[in-house]
Design an enzyme around this catalytic site. Structure first.
Site, PDB file in Angstrom:
ATOM      1  N   GLU A  81       0.798  -1.224   0.000  1.00  0.00           N
ATOM      2  CA  GLU A  81       0.000   0.000   0.000  1.00  0.00           C
ATOM      3  C   GLU A  81       0.833   1.277   0.000  1.00  0.00           C
ATOM      4  OE1 GLU A  81      -3.092   0.266  -0.424  1.00  0.00           O
ATOM      5  OE2 GLU A  81      -3.987  -1.661   0.057  1.00  0.00           O
ATOM      6  N   SER A 339     -30.844 -26.452  50.949  1.00  0.00           N
ATOM      7  CA  SER A 339     -29.964 -26.898  52.043  1.00  0.00           C
ATOM      8  C   SER A 339     -28.514 -26.479  51.855  1.00  0.00           C
ATOM      9  CB  SER A 339     -30.029 -28.424  52.154  1.00  0.00           C
ATOM     10  OG  SER A 339     -31.324 -28.846  52.525  1.00  0.00           O
TER      11      SER A 339
END
Length: 770
Positions: A81, A339
């Site tokens: 690029e 419990s």
């Protein structure tokens, strides 16, 4: 030519005016630096994306900087690029002229002259492909170079480059297409991702692999031509095919992601989760759908005990399933804990000196005002040890312990240690809390169970790496160790030296009406919490902790053990604290006695704290004025005599608690154990069994027959007293014995009486209604 002072000032004024105009333009049209808005990504501890939240345009990003992106990608990107990126001022005139010449010669656009800075400018401020748009792009490029460094401009590209659909940024593309972080890109993968932004839709590798491979090879060829990569490296990279599965969006731990997203504004939300484990457990839970009743959900929480880092967070069975209320996070929902609070009570009672591991407790029917608890499995066991009562999760012994310890004290100490219980409005802690008569969260319960892995200190689970480790002491290390041994099925001190591997200590729980099934486990390295039920609170018949939640808990535990085994991670054994010892104690007294002592009716090995063995704990309403110890007078022959008789001597007799009499063998009952009476000098007549009590119905009860059952059946029990028992209904003889079952066919008022051999009587009046 002579330069006049006026001309000289004009030459100086022109650049000043130009600079001022540029400065004004920069202020009037500021650089539109990006604001990701709502775009966020939630990461696992290793950086793996777990979940993402798109921005207002539906785009999601994974923020990255040049330091965390493979150098291969940066080399491929700049070579393809903009190889002069670090040298030009944002615009490369030579590249523009070269592109213009190639386009004119070809009669079409074959090359662009945009630098990387110009591409970033177009990404930040999109424009039309016109002369005005190009001038606007050039202006934005100059602003970029003016305000930002090259590294900052490159970072913008790494995070904003388009990769097709809703993907932006190389990191998001690397995870979505390749399933790996951008730091681990190979040369072939780096070249592929470098070219994708040129035409992200046309080159999508999951849809058009041939096009993507041709574009990638073009980048590789340029890298070879410019001698950035060696020919051998490029040749090897070209041999790598582009065969990618369909793109996958991160969708792990959605409920945790939603929870953290509501509390954070950062674009990156880091968690302590293990992505591989989270995925494995989500697959496991998906496989459980067929085993769960309709509209039933489930939740799993896995926490590493050493640092309290949450490694897996599954808040529901399926977030996309509205029938199962998948959107409800059951890890944070308030539910009845059943419990699951019992281990905390037993540990508190150990520290308070009320019990040791084999203390004699009473699993017998009792009532506390209007509260009359029962066991999950109907029936009562009579005499049980503390370890047996906890491992079997018996209710009546737990209520007996809480009554002795104090519900307000117990609740307050839990809250002070960080385990906050939720009570109904205006309610105060009472005896029902130990059986689930209170609200709790799965996250809090797992935090509470951390005390059994962290030497008695309760610590909060940590969802994010930066979260501090917060812990408070609730129990002593010794109490934590003893309770953990009991929950792991290792309550017998005689077996303490033959353990080959650490076991899973776990406790199940079931809330009233089968609404919630729980299983909380303490493994060698991990804490595991499991909840199953309907989020709307509807009862599910037959669903309870041991049958529903415990199997899932054990599967999760096995997965964790196998993972550690494959990685060579050792499983630590919890060290036994110095305060923990063992002792041979005797029932019914609960303390050590010499061998041969007639009061040692049953010898047991117990874990003790600080070398103490507390006596048997009696319930407040069961003292009956006698307690356990009674003094008798016996003569030389061992017969009971009056205290004033010749040769009379005092003899201490330890009796079993009176309410346990019906469950004892006849040879252990008080009347069988007492010495025979001397005919020459008999003691003063008295009852040998304590006060006579009647269990099974209370005075003033109004009993209704169950729907579909015509007769009402009651099991009635005579406790205490001496000798035979005779029963009477409304003054008429009914039956003989300690326990009877009576059927009531008709409604009406009834008076029930029982008489023992010593002449004691007790009676209750009640009503049977339609």
């Amino acid at each position: 030519m002579r330069v006049t002072p006026r001309v000289r000032w004009r030459w100086l004024l022109f650049p000043l005016l130009a600079a001022a105009m540029l400065w004004c333009a920069d202020r009037l049209w500021p650089l539109p630096l990006p604001d990701d808005g709502l775009a966020r990504v939630v990461l696992a501890e290793d950086g793996t994306p777990l979940y993402r939240f798109a921005d207002s345009e539906g785009v999601w990003r994974y923020p990255a900087t040049p330091e965390v992106v493979s150098p291969y990608y940066q080399q491929a990107l700049l070579a393809y690029e903009d190889r002069w990126f670090y040298r030009h001022p944002g615009i490369n005139p030579l590249a523009l002229l070269r592109a213009a010449w190639l386009n004119v010669r070809s009669g079409r656009i074959v090359s662009g002259g945009s630098t990387l800075s110009m591409q970033v400018a177009r990404l930040l401020d999109p424009h039309a492909r016109t002369l005005g748009g190009k001038l606007r792009q050039l202006w934005r490029t100059l602003q970029l170079e003016w305000h930002l460094s090259k590294r900052e401009i490159l970072t913008l590209y790494l995070n904003r480059a388009p990769f097709g659909g809703t993907l932006e940024g190389v990191a998001a593309a690397s995870w979505a297409y390749l399933g790996k972080p951008p730091a681990q890109l190979t040369r072939a993968e780096a070249a592929l991702l470098a070219v994708l932004p040129q035409a992200p839709s046309r080159l999508r590798p999951d849809r058009y692999p041939e096009r993507a491979q041709a574009a990638r090879d073009k980048v590789l060829q340029r890298l070879a031509e410019e001698h950035i990569w060696s020919a051998a490296s490029v040749r090897e990279a070209r041999e790598e095919p582009v065969l990618l599965p369909p793109r996958q969006a991160p969708d792990l731990a959605p409920l945790l992601a939603r929870r953290l997203n509501q509390a954070s504004r950062a674009p990156v939300i880091r968690t302590t989760l293990d992505a591989a484990l989270q995925r494995r457990l989500e697959d496991l839970l998906n496989g459980w759908h067929a085993r769960l009743p309709e509209r039933t959900s489930a939740a799993i929480l896995v926490v590493e005990a050493q640092n309290m880092a949450v490694r897996a967070y599954l808040g529901s069975a399926d977030i996309a399933n509205p029938v199962r209320y998948g959107h409800v996070d059951m890890i944070t929902a308030v539910r009845s804990p059943g419990s699951t609070l019992k281990p905390f009570l037993y540990a508190a009672a150990l520290d308070a000196g009320l019990i040791h591991s084999e203390s004699l407790l009473q699993d017998v029917p009792r009532r506390f005002g209007d509260y009359r608890p029962g066991n999950f499995a109907e029936g009562f066991s009579g005499p049980v040890s503390a370890s047996e009562a906890l491992s079997r999760s018996l209710n009546l012994p737990a209520v007996q312990l809480l009554e002795a310890y104090g519900p307000k004290r117990f609740s307050g100490e839990l809250r002070a240690a960080g385990l906050a219980l939720v009570y109904p409005r205006a309610a105060e802690p009472n005896l029902a809390l130990i059986l689930g008569g209170v609200g709790a969260r799965l996250e809090d319960l797992v935090a509470g169970y951390s005390a059994f892995a962290r030497a008695g200190r309760i610590a909060r689970p940590r969802l994010q790496p930066e979260a501090p480790l917060l812990e408070r002491r609730f129990m002593s290390p010794g109490a934590a160790w003893i309770v953990r041994q009991i929950l792991a099925g290792q309550a017998d001190p005689a077996q303490a030296n033959v353990l080959l591997r650490p076991a899973l200590a776990f406790k199940t729980g079931t809330s009233y009406g089968f609404r919630d099934a729980w299983a909380i486990g303490v493994g060698p390295r991990y804490l595991i919490g499991v909840w199953i039920g309907r989020p709307d609170g509807t009862p599910v018949a037959g669903q309870f902790g041991l049958a529903s939640a415990a199997p899932l808990l054990h599967q999760v535990h096995d997965i964790l053990l196998n993972r550690d085994g494959q990685r060579g991670v050792a499983q630590p054994l919890p060290p036994r604290p110095a305060a923990v010892g063992s002792a041979a104690i005797c029932w019914p007294g609960g303390q050590p006695l010499p061998r041969g002592d007639d009061n040692c009716r049953q010898r047991r090995q117990a874990w003790t704290l600080d070398g103490t063995a507390p006596p048997t704990l009696l319930a407040v309403d069961q003292l009956l004025g006698q307690g356990l110890t009674e003094t008798l007078w016996v003569d030389a022959a061992g017969l009971q005599v009056n205290a004033g008789c010749p040769t009379a001597r005092a003899h201490t007799f330890i009796r079993w608690p009176v309410p346990l009499e019906p469950w004892l063998p006849r040879r252990e009952r008080a009347e069988a154990r007492l010495p025979a009476v001397s005919p020459q000098c008999p003691p003063v007549a008295r009852s040998t069994g304590g006060r006579l009590l009647l269990s099974g119905v209370r005075d003033g009860d109004r009993l209704r027959r169950l729907a579909g059952q015509t007769p009402l059946r009651l099991k009635l029990l005579a406790l205490g007293g001496t000798g035979k028992r005779w029963w009477f209904m409304n003054g008429q003889p009914l039956a003989e014995g300690e326990m009877i079952e009576q059927v009531f066919q008709q409604a009406g008022h009834y008076q029930l009486s029982v008489l023992d051999e010593a002449g004691q009587t007790t009676q209750v009046s009640f009503e049977v209604i339609e």
